[in-house]
Write a protein that holds these residues in place. Sequence first.
Motif, PDB file in Angstrom:
ATOM      1  N   TYR A  60       1.039  -1.126   0.247  1.00 30.70           N
ATOM      2  CA  TYR A  60       0.161  -0.017   0.008  1.00 30.70           C
ATOM      3  C   TYR A  60       0.853   1.894  -0.303  1.00 30.70           C
ATOM      4  O   TYR A  60       0.799   2.313  -0.714  1.00 30.70           O
ATOM      5  CB  TYR A  60      -0.981  -0.248   1.206  1.00 30.70           C
ATOM      6  CG  TYR A  60      -1.478   1.017   1.727  1.00 30.70           C
ATOM      7  CD1 TYR A  60      -2.680   1.994   0.249  1.00 30.70           C
ATOM      8  CD2 TYR A  60      -0.960   2.415   2.640  1.00 30.70           C
ATOM      9  CE1 TYR A  60      -3.125   3.045   1.175  1.00 30.70           C
ATOM     10  CE2 TYR A  60      -1.752   3.379   2.845  1.00 30.70           C
ATOM     11  CZ  TYR A  60      -3.012   3.488   1.587  1.00 30.70           C
ATOM     12  OH  TYR A  60      -3.517   4.964   2.072  1.00 30.70           O
ATOM     13  N   ARG A  61       2.011   1.369   0.941  1.00 29.92           N
ATOM     14  CA  ARG A  61       2.391   2.539   0.975  1.00 29.92           C
ATOM     15  C   ARG A  61       3.547   2.830  -0.362  1.00 29.92           C
ATOM     16  O   ARG A  61       3.499   4.093  -0.397  1.00 29.92           O
ATOM     17  CB  ARG A  61       3.565   2.055   2.413  1.00 29.92           C
ATOM     18  CG  ARG A  61       2.706   2.816   3.767  1.00 29.92           C
ATOM     19  CD  ARG A  61       3.932   2.478   4.830  1.00 29.92           C
ATOM     20  NE  ARG A  61       3.252   2.111   5.876  1.00 29.92           N
ATOM     21  CZ  ARG A  61       3.382   1.792   7.103  1.00 29.92           C
ATOM     22  NH1 ARG A  61       4.603   1.213   7.065  1.00 29.92           N
ATOM     23  NH2 ARG A  61       3.039   2.426   8.116  1.00 29.92           N
ATOM     24  N   GLN A  62       3.509   2.108  -1.060  1.00 34.46           N
ATOM     25  CA  GLN A  62       4.681   1.828  -2.141  1.00 34.46           C
ATOM     26  C   GLN A  62       3.498   2.105  -3.271  1.00 34.46           C
ATOM     27  O   GLN A  62       4.007   2.863  -4.284  1.00 34.46           O
ATOM     28  CB  GLN A  62       5.536   0.301  -2.667  1.00 34.46           C
ATOM     29  CG  GLN A  62       6.237   0.266  -1.722  1.00 34.46           C
ATOM     30  CD  GLN A  62       7.240  -0.805  -2.312  1.00 34.46           C
ATOM     31  OE1 GLN A  62       7.285  -1.593  -3.239  1.00 34.46           O
ATOM     32  NE2 GLN A  62       8.219  -1.553  -1.339  1.00 34.46           N
ATOM     33  N   ASN A  63       2.905   1.767  -3.710  1.00 37.81           N
ATOM     34  CA  ASN A  63       1.303   2.676  -4.889  1.00 37.81           C
ATOM     35  C   ASN A  63       0.240   3.399  -3.961  1.00 37.81           C
ATOM     36  O   ASN A  63      -0.173   3.071  -4.407  1.00 37.81           O
ATOM     37  CB  ASN A  63       1.249   0.954  -4.702  1.00 37.81           C
ATOM     38  CG  ASN A  63       1.685   0.391  -5.218  1.00 37.81           C
ATOM     39  OD1 ASN A  63       2.277   0.046  -6.818  1.00 37.81           O
ATOM     40  ND2 ASN A  63       2.234  -1.395  -4.852  1.00 37.81           N
ATOM     41  N   LYS A  64       0.767   4.083  -2.806  1.00 38.59           N
ATOM     42  CA  LYS A  64      -0.036   4.885  -2.931  1.00 38.59           C
ATOM     43  C   LYS A  64      -0.619   6.566  -3.469  1.00 38.59           C
ATOM     44  O   LYS A  64      -1.620   6.685  -3.586  1.00 38.59           O
ATOM     45  CB  LYS A  64       0.211   5.918  -1.619  1.00 38.59           C
ATOM     46  CG  LYS A  64       0.390   5.433   0.060  1.00 38.59           C
ATOM     47  CD  LYS A  64       1.324   5.565   0.838  1.00 38.59           C
ATOM     48  CE  LYS A  64       0.181   6.964   1.744  1.00 38.59           C
ATOM     49  NZ  LYS A  64       0.414   7.101   2.473  1.00 38.59           N
ATOM     50  N   ASP A  65      -0.058   6.533  -4.565  1.00 43.77           N
ATOM     51  CA  ASP A  65      -0.300   6.869  -5.298  1.00 43.77           C
ATOM     52  C   ASP A  65      -0.289   6.888  -6.640  1.00 43.77           C
ATOM     53  O   ASP A  65      -1.687   7.607  -7.576  1.00 43.77           O
ATOM     54  CB  ASP A  65       1.128   7.190  -6.483  1.00 43.77           C
ATOM     55  CG  ASP A  65       2.344   6.444  -6.518  1.00 43.77           C
ATOM     56  OD1 ASP A  65       1.884   5.423  -6.622  1.00 43.77           O
ATOM     57  OD2 ASP A  65       2.364   6.916  -8.249  1.00 43.77           O
ATOM     58  N   ARG A  66      -0.698   5.629  -6.631  1.00 41.61           N
ATOM     59  CA  ARG A  66      -2.130   4.677  -7.414  1.00 41.61           C
ATOM     60  C   ARG A  66      -3.476   4.339  -6.909  1.00 41.61           C
ATOM     61  O   ARG A  66      -5.003   4.399  -7.855  1.00 41.61           O
ATOM     62  CB  ARG A  66      -1.134   3.615  -8.055  1.00 41.61           C
ATOM     63  CG  ARG A  66      -0.548   3.329  -8.556  1.00 41.61           C
ATOM     64  CD  ARG A  66       0.146   2.103  -8.885  1.00 41.61           C
ATOM     65  NE  ARG A  66       1.073   2.111  -9.452  1.00 41.61           N
ATOM     66  CZ  ARG A  66       1.605   1.384 -11.513  1.00 41.61           C
ATOM     67  NH1 ARG A  66       0.039   1.154 -11.059  1.00 41.61           N
ATOM     68  NH2 ARG A  66       2.512   1.500 -11.357  1.00 41.61           N
ATOM     69  N   ILE A  67      -3.366   5.062  -5.543  1.00 42.55           N
ATOM     70  CA  ILE A  67      -4.611   4.437  -4.651  1.00 42.55           C
ATOM     71  C   ILE A  67      -5.365   5.519  -4.152  1.00 42.55           C
ATOM     72  O   ILE A  67      -5.021   6.644  -3.857  1.00 42.55           O
ATOM     73  CB  ILE A  67      -4.103   3.077  -3.485  1.00 42.55           C
ATOM     74  CG1 ILE A  67      -3.662   2.059  -4.214  1.00 42.55           C
ATOM     75  CG2 ILE A  67      -5.516   2.868  -2.864  1.00 42.55           C
ATOM     76  CD1 ILE A  67      -3.054   1.119  -3.091  1.00 42.55           C
ATOM     77  N   SER A  68      -6.723   5.215  -4.035  1.00 42.72           N
ATOM     78  CA  SER A  68      -7.310   6.802  -3.516  1.00 42.72           C
ATOM     79  C   SER A  68      -7.526   6.837  -2.061  1.00 42.72           C
ATOM     80  O   SER A  68      -8.430   8.033  -2.141  1.00 42.72           O
ATOM     81  CB  SER A  68      -8.645   7.069  -4.464  1.00 42.72           C
ATOM     82  OG  SER A  68      -9.162   5.840  -4.699  1.00 42.72           O
ATOM     83  N   ILE A  69      -7.908   5.757  -1.659  1.00 44.91           N
ATOM     84  CA  ILE A  69      -8.076   5.531   0.145  1.00 44.91           C
ATOM     85  C   ILE A  69      -7.017   5.433   0.632  1.00 44.91           C
ATOM     86  O   ILE A  69      -5.759   5.013   0.593  1.00 44.91           O
ATOM     87  CB  ILE A  69      -8.872   3.664   0.200  1.00 44.91           C
ATOM     88  CG1 ILE A  69      -9.695   3.343  -0.798  1.00 44.91           C
ATOM     89  CG2 ILE A  69      -8.867   3.567   1.609  1.00 44.91           C
ATOM     90  CD1 ILE A  69     -11.102   4.097  -0.684  1.00 44.91           C
ATOM     91  N   LYS A  70      -7.394   6.390   1.672  1.00 44.26           N
ATOM     92  CA  LYS A  70      -6.116   6.907   2.565  1.00 44.26           C
ATOM     93  C   LYS A  70      -6.451   6.283   3.419  1.00 44.26           C
ATOM     94  O   LYS A  70      -5.549   7.219   4.609  1.00 44.26           O
ATOM     95  CB  LYS A  70      -5.704   8.170   2.426  1.00 44.26           C
ATOM     96  CG  LYS A  70      -6.298   9.552   1.175  1.00 44.26           C
ATOM     97  CD  LYS A  70      -4.901   9.320   0.566  1.00 44.26           C
ATOM     98  CE  LYS A  70      -4.898   9.854  -1.180  1.00 44.26           C
ATOM     99  NZ  LYS A  70      -3.854   8.935  -1.771  1.00 44.26           N
TER     100      LYS A  70
END
Length: 230
Positions: free
Chosen positions: A24-34
């Motif tokens: 999740y942390r490596q792909n936060k720019d792709r994921i809209s859930i914060k």
Amino acid sequence: MIEDYEAFRSELSLSKEDVIRDVYRQNKDRISIKKEATAVKNLTRIIESTLRLANSKGFHAMTLRDLCADSGMSMGGLYAYISNKADLIHLIQSHGFIITRRTLLHYTSQVEDIRDRLFAAIKAHLYLSEQMRAWFYFSYMEAKSLPAPEKRDAVAIELEIEEIFLNLIEDGIKAEIYEAKNARLVSLMTKALLQDWYLKRRKYRDQNIGVDDYAVFVRDVIENYLLWKR
């Protein structure tokens, strides 16, 4: 030094959430859930459903609607994490790479004896492929048909894992525990033996060969070639 598969399995179950959190942390720019806890929970569902479907009907035949039905997520909920199947492949590969690299380094970094260190790496890889057979099978079978960027990532993952075994073998050669053999070739053959376990699992099951027995066999084959004949 890891003792056996059962001990490994109980310890791995405690670290799965940490791995998904890293994904999740490596792909936060792709994921809209914060909200991290929510994202980790849903990413686990997405990854497990994808691997289940990929190994039952094939990744390319699987649709995002299939994924929604299997994971219990809505299409809108799924789009908060991925926008297409290319994003999904990236998540799957990230997950597998993180846990494989972390597992091998974890179980070898604290082992001082060079021979024990190589055996620890062999066991860790086999135990992980037994626990995560769906991902290992997916990664091997789907890599050849991945889009070019994801294919490069898959090759890079494979090379880094081979490099871990290469370094262990070279350490043994430098310490004059192993003969000065072609370490690169031995590392490649070691990886081939490890792959045979999860690609042809039924063959070994039919012969009542367990993962601990196979780990000893791989070690003995490699060391029979590497050790000095004195």
